[in-house]
Design an enzyme around this catalytic site. Sequence first.
Site, short mmCIF file in Angstrom:
data_model
loop_
_atom_site.label_atom_id
_atom_site.label_comp_id
_atom_site.label_asym_id
_atom_site.label_seq_id
_atom_site.Cartn_x
_atom_site.Cartn_y
_atom_site.Cartn_z
N ARG A 39 -16.04 8.10 8.57
CA ARG A 39 -16.07 7.04 8.91
C ARG A 39 -18.00 7.32 10.29
NH1 ARG A 39 -10.44 4.37 10.18
NH2 ARG A 39 -9.88 6.24 11.17
N LYS A 99 -2.58 -1.69 -0.14
CA LYS A 99 -2.42 -2.72 1.19
C LYS A 99 -2.46 -3.95 0.64
CE LYS A 99 -2.75 -0.43 4.93
NZ LYS A 99 -2.65 0.06 6.35
N TYR A 123 -6.29 1.96 -1.94
CA TYR A 123 -6.16 1.85 -0.33
C TYR A 123 -5.94 0.14 -0.32
CZ TYR A 123 -7.36 1.51 4.74
OH TYR A 123 -6.69 1.18 5.76
N GLY A 147 -2.10 9.41 14.52
CA GLY A 147 -3.11 9.35 14.41
C GLY A 147 -3.73 8.39 14.86
N LYS A 165 1.00 5.38 -3.31
CA LYS A 165 2.60 5.12 -2.74
C LYS A 165 2.67 5.59 -1.19
CE LYS A 165 3.58 9.14 -5.96
NZ LYS A 165 4.16 10.69 -6.59
N GLY A 199 13.04 -1.59 3.89
CA GLY A 199 14.61 -1.27 3.71
C GLY A 199 14.90 -0.94 4.86
N TYR A 232 9.94 -9.72 1.63
CA TYR A 232 11.65 -9.00 2.55
C TYR A 232 11.66 -10.07 3.20
CZ TYR A 232 12.53 -4.45 0.50
OH TYR A 232 12.88 -2.79 -0.33
N GLY A 235 -3.50 13.18 10.70
CA GLY A 235 -3.02 12.55 11.93
C GLY A 235 -3.07 14.31 13.04
P1 NAD Z 1 -5.25 7.51 10.69
O1 NAD Z 1 -5.36 7.69 9.10
O2 NAD Z 1 -5.88 8.13 12.43
O3 NAD Z 1 -4.22 7.37 11.02
C1 NAD Z 1 -2.86 7.13 10.28
C2 NAD Z 1 -1.61 7.97 9.92
O4 NAD Z 1 -0.60 8.01 9.27
C3 NAD Z 1 -1.73 9.60 9.76
O5 NAD Z 1 -1.73 10.05 11.65
C4 NAD Z 1 -1.96 10.27 8.79
O6 NAD Z 1 -1.48 11.45 9.61
C5 NAD Z 1 -0.65 9.59 9.27
N1 NAD Z 1 0.00 9.16 7.58
C6 NAD Z 1 -0.84 9.42 5.97
N2 NAD Z 1 0.29 9.05 5.23
C7 NAD Z 1 1.38 9.19 5.59
C8 NAD Z 1 2.79 9.92 5.18
N3 NAD Z 1 2.64 8.89 4.04
N4 NAD Z 1 3.68 9.80 6.19
C9 NAD Z 1 3.86 9.45 6.94
N5 NAD Z 1 2.89 9.45 8.12
C10 NAD Z 1 1.26 9.18 6.81
O7 NAD Z 1 -6.16 6.12 10.77
P2 NAD Z 1 -6.73 4.87 12.29
O8 NAD Z 1 -7.18 4.40 12.19
O9 NAD Z 1 -5.54 5.05 12.83
O10 NAD Z 1 -5.25 4.01 11.01
C11 NAD Z 1 -3.81 3.87 10.96
C12 NAD Z 1 -2.95 2.49 10.04
O11 NAD Z 1 -4.78 1.15 10.63
C13 NAD Z 1 -3.38 2.35 8.84
O12 NAD Z 1 -2.27 2.08 8.61
C14 NAD Z 1 -5.08 1.39 8.57
O13 NAD Z 1 -5.00 1.44 7.56
C15 NAD Z 1 -5.06 0.53 9.58
N6 NAD Z 1 -6.54 0.28 9.94
C16 NAD Z 1 -7.21 0.90 10.38
C17 NAD Z 1 -8.30 0.48 10.60
C18 NAD Z 1 -9.43 1.22 11.72
O14 NAD Z 1 -10.69 1.01 11.70
N7 NAD Z 1 -9.12 2.55 12.29
C19 NAD Z 1 -8.96 -0.33 9.68
C20 NAD Z 1 -7.89 -1.51 9.32
C21 NAD Z 1 -7.01 -0.65 9.11
N1 UDP Z 2 -21.79 4.57 6.37
C1 UDP Z 2 -23.23 4.85 6.99
N2 UDP Z 2 -23.34 6.30 6.82
C2 UDP Z 2 -22.07 6.93 6.93
C3 UDP Z 2 -21.26 6.71 6.66
C4 UDP Z 2 -21.37 5.46 6.58
O1 UDP Z 2 -24.03 3.97 6.69
O2 UDP Z 2 -22.36 8.66 7.20
C5 UDP Z 2 -21.69 3.29 6.29
C6 UDP Z 2 -20.70 3.52 4.77
O3 UDP Z 2 -21.99 2.79 3.77
C7 UDP Z 2 -20.05 1.26 5.58
C8 UDP Z 2 -20.12 1.68 6.84
O4 UDP Z 2 -21.01 2.97 7.18
O5 UDP Z 2 -21.29 0.24 4.68
C9 UDP Z 2 -18.82 1.58 6.82
O6 UDP Z 2 -18.59 3.06 6.71
P1 UDP Z 2 -17.42 3.34 7.12
O7 UDP Z 2 -16.18 4.02 6.27
O8 UDP Z 2 -16.73 3.34 8.64
O9 UDP Z 2 -15.91 1.86 6.65
P2 UDP Z 2 -15.47 0.78 5.92
O10 UDP Z 2 -16.56 1.41 4.49
O11 UDP Z 2 -14.80 1.57 5.04
O12 UDP Z 2 -15.35 -0.16 6.76
#
Ligand code: NAD
Ligand code: UDP
Length: 311
Positions: A184, A147, A143, A10, A89, A100, A157, A36
């Site tokens: 996003r 989390k 979500y 990802g 899930k 685990g 754990y 990803g």
């Molecule tokens: P992303 O979607 O790019 O990466 C998530 C990765 O997890 C992907 O590669 C996807 O294929 C893989 N994945 C999803 N479900 C899976 C499963 N059941 N088994 C195996 N692989 C699986 O998102 P990201 O932005 O890189 O986020 C990574 C982590 O950071 C996530 O846990 C997300 O909740 C957390 N996070 C990200 C942000 C952000 O702003 N990017 C903010 C808060 C938390």
């Molecule tokens: N947002 C927006 N236009 C877009 C996409 C998102 O105004 O095209 C807004 C959305 O409503 C939120 C903020 O930007 O208030 C961040 O959204 P994002 O989905 O990136 O992340 P999150 O809401 O999870 O912080």
Amino acid sequence: MRILVTGGAGFIGSHLCERLLGQGHDVICLDNFFTGSKDNIIHLMDNHRFELIRHDIVEPILLEVDRIYNLACPASPVHYQYNPVKTVKTSVMGTINMLGMAKRVRARILQASTSEVYGDPQIHPQTEDYWGNVNPIGIRSCYDEGKRVAETLMMDYHRQNGVDIRIIRIFNTYGPRMAENDGRVVSNFILQALGNHDITVYGNGSQTRSFCYVDDLVEGMIRMMECEGFIGPVNLGNPVENTILEFAEKIITITGSRSKIIFKPLPQDDPKQRQPNISLATDKLGWKPLVDLETGLGRTADYFAARSGKG
Ligand code: NAD
Ligand code: UDP
């Protein structure tokens, strides 16, 4: 060390794999490629210390590792709402499986939690001792609550089985390798600006977010994993806060775009404000973000421009 990164293909995971390989570790990237992509890790494939496993963490797996970074979970609202039951899930059964494994092989495990555990926060900026304001039955709940349960599992754990855990709460992070179709705000606005299309601000744009560049986040993640005597949770994010309207204007300026701003309905349960208090991270990890928004957005825009040029 031998290090497992779930969700390693990802956006954040691929940067983490790259950094860990650079530090000389063996890295196993585990991913089901839901959000990803192999494109994100293709440049790592020739490294003999890098391994890739296609696997879904909802199913058990046993690997001999020293560290587990549990990032597997779709992160953007569009992706996690696509199959909300699967999202739950992944956070619940997936985290149980990873815990685990950590218990069996005595690995240290870090959970990528999120600022979403604070929901639509009534405390501003958010500190780690705030319990949050989360709707348990809305469209973001799969979500947010997933989390939150993952954090509970980590703590149980730890208390019940002595598993060595770390919890980080990630705030909005951006940078190269964000998925183009993830809906996003950063990817949407940059792609719209590069194409001189209308920029879609949801609501009146007064809601706030604080954006952290991915390199800064990865530094904080590794520091937290290797920190002794502190399990968290700890906020990791950039405290510089912007309204979404200001953010749209910034992106137009940085990309030199002719786009106009238009307004669309605000999605349900969209948090009104979000800003991390990072005093704990600074105190315990000596960490703070170094990349400013203009620099980070410039690099991200260059990445998207290069990709669309390719296509
Ligand atoms: P992303 O979607 O790019 O990466 C998530 C990765 O997890 C992907 O590669 C996807 O294929 C893989 N994945 C999803 N479900 C899976 C499963 N059941 N088994 C195996 N692989 C699986 O998102 P990201 O932005 O890189 O986020 C990574 C982590 O950071 C996530 O846990 C997300 O909740 C957390 N996070 C990200 C942000 C952000 O702003 N990017 C903010 C808060 C938390
Ligand atoms: N947002 C927006 N236009 C877009 C996409 C998102 O105004 O095209 C807004 C959305 O409503 C939120 C903020 O930007 O208030 C961040 O959204 P994002 O989905 O990136 O992340 P999150 O809401 O999870 O912080």
